[in-house]
Design a protein around this motif. Structure first.
Motif, PDB file in Angstrom:
ATOM      1  N   GLU A  69       0.832  -1.210   0.000  1.00 31.58           N
ATOM      2  CA  GLU A  69       0.000   0.000   0.000  1.00 31.58           C
ATOM      3  C   GLU A  69       0.863   1.255   0.000  1.00 31.58           C
ATOM      4  O   GLU A  69       0.548   2.247  -0.666  1.00 31.58           O
ATOM      5  CB  GLU A  69      -0.917  -0.013   1.224  1.00 31.58           C
ATOM      6  N   GLY A  91       2.009   2.954  -3.227  1.00 30.92           N
ATOM      7  CA  GLY A  91       1.098   3.822  -3.952  1.00 30.92           C
ATOM      8  C   GLY A  91       1.536   5.276  -3.921  1.00 30.92           C
ATOM      9  O   GLY A  91       1.214   6.056  -4.832  1.00 30.92           O
ATOM     10  N   LYS A 118      -6.441   1.961  -2.821  1.00 32.82           N
ATOM     11  CA  LYS A 118      -5.757   3.261  -2.867  1.00 32.82           C
ATOM     12  C   LYS A 118      -5.682   3.788  -4.298  1.00 32.82           C
ATOM     13  O   LYS A 118      -5.921   4.978  -4.555  1.00 32.82           O
ATOM     14  CB  LYS A 118      -4.349   3.108  -2.286  1.00 32.82           C
ATOM     15  N   ARG A 137      -9.060   5.055  -5.436  1.00 30.20           N
ATOM     16  CA  ARG A 137      -9.400   6.329  -4.782  1.00 30.20           C
ATOM     17  C   ARG A 137      -8.590   7.489  -5.358  1.00 30.20           C
ATOM     18  O   ARG A 137      -9.139   8.569  -5.605  1.00 30.20           O
ATOM     19  CB  ARG A 137      -9.153   6.206  -3.271  1.00 30.20           C
ATOM     20  N   GLU A 138      -7.304   7.285  -5.599  1.00 29.43           N
ATOM     21  CA  GLU A 138      -6.433   8.383  -5.977  1.00 29.43           C
ATOM     22  C   GLU A 138      -6.206   8.536  -7.483  1.00 29.43           C
ATOM     23  O   GLU A 138      -5.899   9.632  -7.948  1.00 29.43           O
ATOM     24  CB  GLU A 138      -5.082   8.227  -5.262  1.00 29.43           C
TER      25      GLU A 138
END
Length: 431
Positions: A161, A164, A239, A242-243
């Protein structure tokens, strides 16, 4: 049972701290997550690392990561806190270490932060925010104090994670798919049939896992879709969605034949093509085994022991086959487990949740529960508890093939029990 009084039911568990040990017997414990993170970093070409902690951590890390330099010029340095830094913090000196790594040619740096910096409240995020504008190398970090991370899985999923942070938004490549959780050259895990079928349809697959390169991870936001094939990668997929608005599909949690079919059809619809019955033979085989399993497993009670990579999704599938979970060992409570737990509870099942670390003591409790089946690893094969062993064999496999292999193994154990019971009833066969 009095032995289970201290445990929580699944509906009451919200994080790792809610999972209690099954028995209080002394145990040497599991691998520190720091170890897993250090090993992962060495397997990502171009990624450097800085492990921050006390001398015992850094000394231990050199036992399995003996070289301060990687094969391709990466730097794997250690930052040892002295007595004064334990009291007053290490902010300035830690920034100095990052400057030195940057000057020495590090392209990107993952800081692996162990117990003491977290315990003294060192602001690692603030340090990175302050130092990043000075550096050419991108810096990210992962907090792995073992007082918050009881076992090894956070060393994998939190590290993945954290990568990211090294990604930047890119223009989407319509025919690019990321495979999260499989390395580019992974020979010991069978290739899921889905992946070569995608290649046949001219999709470019990028494999993201230990064994990939820093460049692979940095380029990942250009994909049109992420396919997740192991639990350690789903937080990164979340992640990225979302980003960077890269949608993902979790394949590693699917067992039910209809759900697999709907998911595969969803992939085809997403890209506007047809599978042309590419998986029909596999699907029919899995469906036949699933129907057999429903007839034979309905009403049976079971427990999960060690070495099951995704317990709650598997428990949901077994519940759909009519099985009742009594007790589940969870090595890790992943962020996505909350939604899976709600689904299992909504089906009318609310098993006890625990961690098993003491084989002999734990086995006595399992015998009192008297389950019809046990899944996972038992250190001593117990004739009173039929066990479906080697559940890690399915790690990294997805689709109809994994479902068929799982069901064949379960039905095989039931056949063995049936033969044993017949032998006990009728005596030894004559020769």
């Amino acid at each position: 049972m009095n032995e289970l009084k201290h445990l929580k039911h699944l509906s009451a568990v919200k994080s790792n701290t809610g999972i209690k040990f099954l028995t209080p017997a002394v145990s040497p414990g599991n691998h520190c997550p720091m170890r897993i993170a250090s090993v992962i970093v060495e397997d990502i070409k171009g990624l450097s690392s800085l492990l921050v902690g006390m001398q015992e951590y850094t000394t231990h890390s050199r036992l399995f990561s003996p070289n301060p330099e990687g094969k391709h010029g990466e730097l794997h340095w250690l930052y040892v806190l002295d007595a004064q830094e334990v009291v007053f913090g290490c902010r300035n000196s830690l920034m100095g270490a990052l400057r030195k790594m940057d000057k020495a040619g590090a392209k990107a740096i993952l800081m692996i932060v162990t117990c003491v910096p977290e315990l003294i409240g060192e602001d690692i995020e603030g340090i990175v925010h302050e130092i990043q504008p000075e550096l050419s190398a991108q810096v990210t970090f992962v907090l792995l104090g073992q007082f918050k991370n009881i076992s090894y899985p956070p060393g994998s999923w939190k590290t993945m994670e954290a990568l990211g942070v090294l990604m930047k938004a890119k223009k989407t490549e319509p025919a690019r798919i990321n495979i999260l959780g499989r390395s580019p050259e992974e020979k010991h895990i069978p290739m899921p049939s889905l992946l070569p079928e995608l290649v046949k349809r001219s999709f470019a697959l990028r494999y993201l896992a230990p064994g990939a390169s820093l460049t692979d991870f940095q380029s990942a936001p250009d994909a049109a879709l992420n396919l997740v094939v192991c639990p350690f990668m789903q937080p990164l997929a979340v992640k990225m969605e979302r980003e960077f608005s890269v949608p993902y599909i979790a394949l590693h949690t699917l067992y039910d034949v209809k759900r697999i079919h709907r998911t595969y059809e969803g992939i085809a619809k997403h890209f506007g093509f047809s599978w042309d019955n590419a998986f029909e033979e596999e699907r029919q085989e899995a469906l036949t085994l699933q129907n057999q399993a429903k007839e034979r497993l309905d009403g049976l009670r079971y427990v999960f022991c060690l070495r099951i990579d995704i317990p709650i999704p598997m428990a949901i599938y077994l519940a759909r086959l009519g099985m009742e979970p009594l007790l589940l060992h969870l090595e890790e409570y992943y962020p996505e487990d909350r939604s899976y737990a709600k689904e299992l509870v909504s089906m009318g099942y609310n098993p006890w949740i625990c961690r098993m670390v003491n084989a002999e003591a734990d086995l006595l409790v399992l015998e009192k529960l008297a389950p019809d089946l046990c899944f996972g690893y038992l250190s001593d094969i117990n004739k009173n508890i039929p066990c479906v062993l080697d559940m890690f064999d399915f790690y990294g496999q997805v689709g109809y093939g994994r479902t068929s292999n799982l069901l064949r193994r379960i039905l095989g154990v039931l056949d063995e029990v049936h033969l044993r019971e017949r032998g006990n009833k009728h005596g030894p066969a004559s020769i």
